[in-house]
Every structure is written in structure tokens, then in C-alpha cells.
Design a protein around this motif. Structure first.
Motif, PDB file in Angstrom:
ATOM      1  N   ILE A   1      -1.629   6.753  -6.852  1.00  0.00           N
ATOM      2  CA  ILE A   1      -0.615   5.695  -6.741  1.00  0.00           C
ATOM      3  C   ILE A   1      -0.026   5.403  -8.133  1.00  0.00           C
ATOM      4  O   ILE A   1      -0.775   5.235  -9.097  1.00  0.00           O
ATOM      5  CB  ILE A   1      -1.238   4.389  -6.168  1.00  0.00           C
ATOM      6  CG1 ILE A   1      -2.035   4.679  -4.886  1.00  0.00           C
ATOM      7  CG2 ILE A   1      -0.148   3.348  -5.907  1.00  0.00           C
ATOM      8  CD1 ILE A   1      -1.228   4.936  -3.666  1.00  0.00           C
ATOM      9  N   GLY A   2       1.314   5.329  -8.193  1.00  0.00           N
ATOM     10  CA  GLY A   2       1.977   5.058  -9.470  1.00  0.00           C
ATOM     11  C   GLY A   2       2.520   3.644  -9.515  1.00  0.00           C
ATOM     12  O   GLY A   2       1.971   2.734  -8.882  1.00  0.00           O
ATOM     13  N   LYS A   3       3.651   3.465 -10.207  1.00  0.00           N
ATOM     14  CA  LYS A   3       4.187   2.111 -10.427  1.00  0.00           C
ATOM     15  C   LYS A   3       4.719   1.524  -9.118  1.00  0.00           C
ATOM     16  O   LYS A   3       5.176   2.257  -8.245  1.00  0.00           O
ATOM     17  CB  LYS A   3       5.315   2.155 -11.477  1.00  0.00           C
ATOM     18  CG  LYS A   3       6.557   2.912 -11.016  1.00  0.00           C
ATOM     19  CD  LYS A   3       7.710   2.799 -12.005  1.00  0.00           C
ATOM     20  CE  LYS A   3       8.928   3.557 -11.450  1.00  0.00           C
ATOM     21  NZ  LYS A   3      10.132   3.392 -12.251  1.00  0.00           N
ATOM     22  N   PRO A   4       4.660   0.211  -8.978  1.00  0.00           N
ATOM     23  CA  PRO A   4       5.297  -0.427  -7.828  1.00  0.00           C
ATOM     24  C   PRO A   4       6.812  -0.285  -7.941  1.00  0.00           C
ATOM     25  O   PRO A   4       7.376  -0.445  -9.029  1.00  0.00           O
ATOM     26  CB  PRO A   4       4.861  -1.883  -7.918  1.00  0.00           C
ATOM     27  CG  PRO A   4       4.386  -2.095  -9.283  1.00  0.00           C
ATOM     28  CD  PRO A   4       4.042  -0.757  -9.892  1.00  0.00           C
ATOM     29  N   LEU A   5       7.474   0.064  -6.830  1.00  0.00           N
ATOM     30  CA  LEU A   5       8.937   0.236  -6.852  1.00  0.00           C
ATOM     31  C   LEU A   5       9.636  -1.024  -6.384  1.00  0.00           C
ATOM     32  O   LEU A   5      10.713  -1.388  -6.823  1.00  0.00           O
ATOM     33  CB  LEU A   5       9.333   1.416  -5.958  1.00  0.00           C
ATOM     34  CG  LEU A   5       8.940   2.795  -6.485  1.00  0.00           C
ATOM     35  CD1 LEU A   5       9.093   3.851  -5.400  1.00  0.00           C
ATOM     36  CD2 LEU A   5       9.779   3.163  -7.703  1.00  0.00           C
ATOM     37  N   GLY A   6       8.982  -1.717  -5.453  1.00  0.00           N
ATOM     38  CA  GLY A   6       9.611  -2.928  -4.940  1.00  0.00           C
ATOM     39  C   GLY A   6       8.725  -3.598  -3.908  1.00  0.00           C
ATOM     40  O   GLY A   6       7.758  -3.021  -3.433  1.00  0.00           O
ATOM     41  N   LYS A   7       9.097  -4.820  -3.615  1.00  0.00           N
ATOM     42  CA  LYS A   7       8.282  -5.604  -2.687  1.00  0.00           C
ATOM     43  C   LYS A   7       9.192  -6.036  -1.550  1.00  0.00           C
ATOM     44  O   LYS A   7      10.167  -6.761  -1.777  1.00  0.00           O
ATOM     45  CB  LYS A   7       7.723  -6.822  -3.432  1.00  0.00           C
ATOM     46  CG  LYS A   7       6.749  -7.655  -2.634  1.00  0.00           C
ATOM     47  CD  LYS A   7       6.227  -8.825  -3.462  1.00  0.00           C
ATOM     48  CE  LYS A   7       5.395  -9.763  -2.612  1.00  0.00           C
ATOM     49  NZ  LYS A   7       6.013 -10.017  -1.287  1.00  0.00           N
ATOM     50  N   GLY A   8       8.921  -5.508  -0.333  1.00  0.00           N
ATOM     51  CA  GLY A   8       9.733  -5.920   0.800  1.00  0.00           C
ATOM     52  C   GLY A   8       9.073  -7.113   1.485  1.00  0.00           C
ATOM     53  O   GLY A   8       8.075  -7.630   0.995  1.00  0.00           O
ATOM     54  N   LYS A   9       9.636  -7.528   2.611  1.00  0.00           N
ATOM     55  CA  LYS A   9       9.105  -8.702   3.308  1.00  0.00           C
ATOM     56  C   LYS A   9       7.679  -8.442   3.799  1.00  0.00           C
ATOM     57  O   LYS A   9       6.794  -9.291   3.710  1.00  0.00           O
ATOM     58  CB  LYS A   9      10.022  -9.045   4.488  1.00  0.00           C
ATOM     59  CG  LYS A   9       9.691 -10.383   5.150  1.00  0.00           C
ATOM     60  CD  LYS A   9      10.920 -11.034   5.772  1.00  0.00           C
ATOM     61  CE  LYS A   9      10.575 -12.431   6.285  1.00  0.00           C
ATOM     62  NZ  LYS A   9      10.346 -12.479   7.728  1.00  0.00           N
ATOM     63  N   PHE A  10       7.446  -7.246   4.317  1.00  0.00           N
ATOM     64  CA  PHE A  10       6.143  -6.976   4.947  1.00  0.00           C
ATOM     65  C   PHE A  10       5.276  -6.023   4.162  1.00  0.00           C
ATOM     66  O   PHE A  10       4.176  -5.724   4.569  1.00  0.00           O
ATOM     67  CB  PHE A  10       6.371  -6.418   6.361  1.00  0.00           C
ATOM     68  CG  PHE A  10       7.174  -7.348   7.213  1.00  0.00           C
ATOM     69  CD1 PHE A  10       8.462  -7.009   7.607  1.00  0.00           C
ATOM     70  CD2 PHE A  10       6.671  -8.587   7.560  1.00  0.00           C
ATOM     71  CE1 PHE A  10       9.216  -7.880   8.355  1.00  0.00           C
ATOM     72  CE2 PHE A  10       7.431  -9.466   8.317  1.00  0.00           C
ATOM     73  CZ  PHE A  10       8.702  -9.111   8.714  1.00  0.00           C
TER      74      PHE A  10
ATOM     75  N   GLU B   1      21.164  -3.182  -0.019  1.00  0.00           N
ATOM     76  CA  GLU B   1      19.720  -3.186  -0.329  1.00  0.00           C
ATOM     77  C   GLU B   1      18.979  -2.080   0.419  1.00  0.00           C
ATOM     78  O   GLU B   1      17.909  -1.656  -0.003  1.00  0.00           O
ATOM     79  CB  GLU B   1      19.076  -4.519   0.055  1.00  0.00           C
ATOM     80  CG  GLU B   1      19.529  -5.718  -0.741  1.00  0.00           C
ATOM     81  CD  GLU B   1      20.825  -6.322  -0.209  1.00  0.00           C
ATOM     82  OE1 GLU B   1      21.090  -7.482  -0.517  1.00  0.00           O
ATOM     83  OE2 GLU B   1      21.567  -5.640   0.508  1.00  0.00           O
ATOM     84  N   ASN B   2      19.540  -1.628   1.550  1.00  0.00           N
ATOM     85  CA  ASN B   2      18.842  -0.594   2.336  1.00  0.00           C
ATOM     86  C   ASN B   2      19.365   0.793   2.015  1.00  0.00           C
ATOM     87  O   ASN B   2      19.098   1.731   2.759  1.00  0.00           O
ATOM     88  CB  ASN B   2      19.047  -0.856   3.844  1.00  0.00           C
ATOM     89  CG  ASN B   2      18.289  -2.075   4.292  1.00  0.00           C
ATOM     90  OD1 ASN B   2      17.384  -2.514   3.593  1.00  0.00           O
ATOM     91  ND2 ASN B   2      18.662  -2.624   5.432  1.00  0.00           N
ATOM     92  N   LEU B   3      20.166   0.898   0.946  1.00  0.00           N
ATOM     93  CA  LEU B   3      20.749   2.201   0.611  1.00  0.00           C
ATOM     94  C   LEU B   3      20.183   2.664  -0.729  1.00  0.00           C
ATOM     95  O   LEU B   3      20.167   1.919  -1.705  1.00  0.00           O
ATOM     96  CB  LEU B   3      22.279   2.096   0.534  1.00  0.00           C
ATOM     97  CG  LEU B   3      22.959   1.574   1.811  1.00  0.00           C
ATOM     98  CD1 LEU B   3      24.452   1.432   1.587  1.00  0.00           C
ATOM     99  CD2 LEU B   3      22.669   2.489   2.994  1.00  0.00           C
ATOM    100  N   LEU B   4      19.692   3.899  -0.727  1.00  0.00           N
ATOM    101  CA  LEU B   4      19.108   4.464  -1.951  1.00  0.00           C
ATOM    102  C   LEU B   4      19.942   5.673  -2.373  1.00  0.00           C
ATOM    103  O   LEU B   4      20.766   6.160  -1.589  1.00  0.00           O
ATOM    104  CB  LEU B   4      17.659   4.898  -1.687  1.00  0.00           C
ATOM    105  CG  LEU B   4      16.677   3.767  -1.368  1.00  0.00           C
ATOM    106  CD1 LEU B   4      15.372   4.334  -0.828  1.00  0.00           C
ATOM    107  CD2 LEU B   4      16.426   2.908  -2.595  1.00  0.00           C
TER     108      LEU B   4
END
Ligand SMILES: Cc1cc(Nc2nc(/C=C/c3ccccc3)nc3cc(N4CCN(C)CC4)ccc23)n[nH]1
Length: 275
Positions: A13-22, A138-141
Motif C-alpha cells: 500500500i502506498g500514499k493515500p490518494l483521496g478520501k471518499g464518503k464511504f 470530481e468523478n472524472l480522472l
């Protein structure tokens, strides 16, 4: 391959990328292949608390079944006693939202390329009876080539059209059912209009101080185009033909692909050339 049984020990496991609701999303690497992925970790107690088992299951079924260059892949999943892990494609370019904030607004070429990518991806989803319903920056990468990837099918639904085709005929369906079915698909077309406007002006068209004002402006389709940045007539024409209250009158995905503004500005590289 997504058939084999995965477990946490298969990944570093590497760096956290983001925190979603769940759940949180981490950069991760599969130990043997050194393949980089994004690992979405959801706590089972969250599923209980928010009653989102069915939504997560639907997201997983949908995203596993979709294969499109502009749709983020779900490679597989596994779980332990308290968590569920989704093995997702890693998009190297990060969130499109950050690009938009960084540049203020996109050029007409960049905006048209993103809209064309989204349109082909949605056309693909719709023919698989999937309606995303929550397409937003926000849902587009973006991948390493700046190619758009739709992520997060948490809110998408398997449309009811499958049931209609199963019963074979629409003859017995009341107008509101047929209209409603059509309406379901067209929500994504409306959203394309919102996104096109936001890509070109840097903010969504009905943005207001309060939620209730935004709601009023949406219901009235209170659309206006600022004089700056200077946006072409063709772009405004496309936006005006998507932000239409009557869902049956919105430009179809096919017609979007044939629109002069898209034909003139979209970069074929950013749009997967249909085989
Ligand atoms: C699922 C997934 C994500 C992903 N890639 C990335 N996700 C997120 C932020 C993710 C996130 C997740 C949950 C909630 C909020 C944000 N941020 C990212 C930031 C990245 N960088 C590298 C490029 N830099 C210009 C900006 C920072 C690269 C990939 C990112 N690939 N697949």
C-alpha cells in the motif's frame, strides 16, 4: 486477471490518494507483477451504517462488466473481516477537477475533446443499459496521456429498459412509464451540457449562493453566457441544445458526436477511435 483470488498480502500500500464518503483510496502495487493500481478500501460497518450494500454491489457488477478506454476499470475485489477492497485502474493524471481549477477554464479544443470522450463512454454505457447519473468533474480522472476516465459508478443504475425488452413490448406501458424510461437515459445528456459549460467558463451554469436558488435556476433553465471568456457560437449552440427541460428534446449522444463544434474542435487522440 480478475478471476484469481486476491488478498491484502498481494499488495504493497502506498500514499493515500483521496478520501471518499464511504472509503479511502490508496496508491498500491501488486507485489509479484509490480503492477500499479488504486485500492479503494471500504469498511463493512460503513456499509451497515449507510445501508449501501446494494449500491456497492451494483457499482462492482457494473464497473466489472464495462470495458471502455474512457471508463476506469475495476480489475477485481476481495474482503477481510472488516473491510472490502476494490482493485481499480490507476489513472496517473489525477482528477480532472484539479486541472480545471488550475487552468480556470479549458480551451475549446480541450473541452470538446473531453465532451467527445464522455459522450462515447456514455453511449457505450447506455447500450449496456447503464446510466451513470452522477457525472461531475470530481468523478472524472485523467490517465498518463490526459485521456479522460469516468470513475465512481457508485450512483449508477442498471436501467429498467432490460425489463422492458424482457417483457418484449412497450404497448402496455403507461405514457409516464415510457416517458420516464426515456427520461432516465437523458439525465446524462443534461449533465454533458452542464459539464461543457463548466469546462468552458470554469463554473457550472446554474451556480448560485443557495441551494434553493440553484434549484430554481435549474427548473427555469435560467441559462446565460458571460461575455468572457469568449466562447464560440457553436459551443453555446451545443450547450443550449443539451440544457433543455423536456428530456426527450435534448440532443442525443449520437447527434453530439456529429455536432459542428465537436467535429471542429475535438482531438481524435483524446477520443477512442471506434474499431
Ligand atoms: C480510483 C483512482 C484514483 C486514481 N488516481 C488519482 N486519484 C486521485 C484522487 C482520488 C480520490 C479518491 C477518493 C476521493 C477523492 C479523491 N488523485 C490523484 C493525483 C495524482 N497526482 C499526480 C499528478 N499530479 C499532477 C497531481 C497529483 C495522480 C493520480 C491520482 N486512479 N484511480
Amino acid at each position: 486477471n480478475s478471476e484469481r483470488k486476491w488478498s491484502l498480502k498481494d499488495f504493497e500500500i502506498g500514499k493515500p490518494l483521496g478520501k471518499g464518503k464511504f472509503g479511502r483510496v490508496y496508491l498500491a502495487r501488486e507485489v509479484k507483477s509490480k503492477f500499479i493500481v488504486a485500492l479503494k478500501i471500504i469498511f463493512k460497518e460503513q456499509l451497515e451504517k449507510y445501508k449501501i450494500h446494494h449500491q456497492l454491489r451494483r457499482e462492482m457488477e457494473i464497473q466489472t462488466s464495462l470495458r471502455h478506454p474512457n471508463v476506469l476499470r475495476l480489475h477485481g475485489w476481495f474482503h477481510d473481516s472488516e473491510r472490502i477492497f476494490l482493485i481499480l485502474e490507476y489513472a496517473y493524471g489525477g482528477e480532472l477537477y484539479n486541472e480545471l481549477r488550475k487552468h480556470g477554464h479549458f480551451s475549446e479544443e480541450q473541452a470538446a475533446t473531453y465532451i467527445a470522450s464522455l459522450t462515447t463512454a456514455l453511449a457505450y454505457c447506455h447500450e449496456k443499459h447503464v446510466i451513470h447519473r452522477d457525472i461531475k468533474p470530481e468523478n472524472l480522472l485523467l490517465d498518463h496521456e490526459g485521456r479522460l476516465k469516468i470513475a465512481d459508478f457508485g450512483w449508477s443504475v442498471q436501467s429498467r429498459s432490460k425489463r422492458h425488452t424482457m417483457c418484449g413490448t412497450l404497448d402496455y406501458l403507461a405514457p409516464e412509464m415510457v416517458e420516464n424510461q426515456a427520461h432516465d437515459y437523458a439525465v446524462d445528456n443534461w449533465t454533458l451540457g452542464i459539464l461543457c459549460y463548466e469546462f468552458l467558463y470554469g463554473a457550472p451554469p446554474f451556480e448560485s449562493e443557495s441551494q434553493s436558488d440553484t434549484f430554481k435556476r435549474i427548473m427555469k433553465v435560467d441559462l446565460s453566457f458571460p461575455s468572457t471568456p469568449n466562447v464560440s457560437m457553436e459551443a453555446k449552440n451545443l450547450i443550449s441544445r443539451l440544457l433543455v427541460k423536456d428530456s426527450s428534446k435534448r440532443l442525443s449522444l449520437q447527434k453530439i458526436m456529429e455536432h459542428p463544434w465537436i467535429l471542429k474542435n475535438a482531438n481524435p487522440k483524446g477520443v477512442e477511435v471506434q474499431p
